[in-house]
Design an enzyme around this catalytic site. Structure first.
Site, short mmCIF file in Angstrom:
data_model
loop_
_atom_site.label_atom_id
_atom_site.label_comp_id
_atom_site.label_asym_id
_atom_site.label_seq_id
_atom_site.Cartn_x
_atom_site.Cartn_y
_atom_site.Cartn_z
N SER A 224 -9.80 -20.66 -11.08
CA SER A 224 -8.63 -21.13 -11.82
C SER A 224 -8.34 -22.57 -11.42
O SER A 224 -8.75 -23.03 -10.34
CB SER A 224 -7.42 -20.25 -11.49
N TYR B 46 -1.55 -16.51 -5.24
CA TYR B 46 -2.56 -16.61 -6.30
C TYR B 46 -3.46 -17.82 -6.07
O TYR B 46 -4.69 -17.73 -6.20
CB TYR B 46 -1.87 -16.71 -7.66
N LYS C 235 -7.52 -17.86 -5.44
CA LYS C 235 -8.48 -18.56 -6.28
C LYS C 235 -9.23 -19.65 -5.50
O LYS C 235 -10.39 -19.96 -5.81
CB LYS C 235 -7.78 -19.14 -7.51
#
Length: 227
Positions: free
Chosen positions: A159, A172, A176
């Site tokens: 991402s 998050y 990633k």
């Protein structure tokens, strides 16, 4: 390719329907919706045999059935990407059906935004378990089936959040960043077996996951209106 009576080049119908991925067998995790579903359907249109791997039994079967109805070849694989035995069983089920595992697309993941100073251990653990451990486990189990053939490709969904940190997405982002690290480590380890390992880093994509995140950010006061 054939030469017609008027001198024009024509192609056999069977060749026209051959796709770039004909004779390629691909598993996509998190394939019941969003980016994963888009890739699964796209791969099938290009002639691949596709394993639609997802935690949601009904949606996995819905996507696989739709691909088959459209003339493609797909099988539903239901399991939790963080549970080794489930992953192994479903990967082996796919190989028994497709004949081989040529490409693994580790795409499953999720996010639950939370203000940086309020991130909980539960929030951290749940996101890192799926997005980090789930990818490592997928690489390991996918490679186990590719190594005997000494070929294969593994692709991981990272991402833009794996390249810079965002305060409300801290776990998050960490997960990633981990995907990119695991990709590099996997590439170095698996190259001796002629297996490649790559990641890609999408930005914001209009998927069911993003719709939920958009709502969360609105409720947190991070945005002023939906979208």
């Amino acid at each position: 390719t054939l030469l017609s009576s008027d001198g024009l080049m024509i192609r056999r119908r069977s060749q026209i329907t051959m796709g770039r991925l004909t004779n390629t067998s691909i598993i996509v995790t998190g394939a019941a919706s969003g980016i994963g579903r888009g890739f699964a359907e796209g791969f099938a249109k290009e002639g691949a045999k596709v394993g639609v791997f997802d935690l949601n039994d009904n949606l996995a079967n819905l996507v696989a059935n739709q691909i088959n109805s459209d003339g493609g070849a797909a099988i539903a694989l239901v399991g939790n990407v963080t549970e080794r035995q489930q992953v192994r069983n479903q990967f082996e089920k796919f190989v028994a059906w497709a004949g081989s595992l040529d490409v693994l697309f580790n795409n499953a993941g999720f996010n639950k935004p939370m203000p940086f100073l309020e991130v909980t251990e539960e929030n951290w653990d749940s996101i890192l378990k799926v997005n980090g451990w789930g990818v490592l486990l997928g690489i390991q189990e996918g490679a186990r089936l590719m190594i005997p053939n000494r070929r294969g490709k593994i692709i991981n969904t990272a991402s833009m959040a794996g390249r810079q940190g965002f305060p409300t997405f801290a776990p998050y982002c960490a997960s990633k960043f981990a995907v990119n690290a695991l990709t590099q480590a996997g590439a170095k380890e698996l190259s001796k077996y002629n297996i490649t390992c790559n990641s890609f880093s999408p930005g914001i994509v209009d998927t069911p996951l993003w719709v939920g995140l958009d709502k969360d950010l609105l409720e947190m006061g991070e945005t002023q209106r939906p979208g």
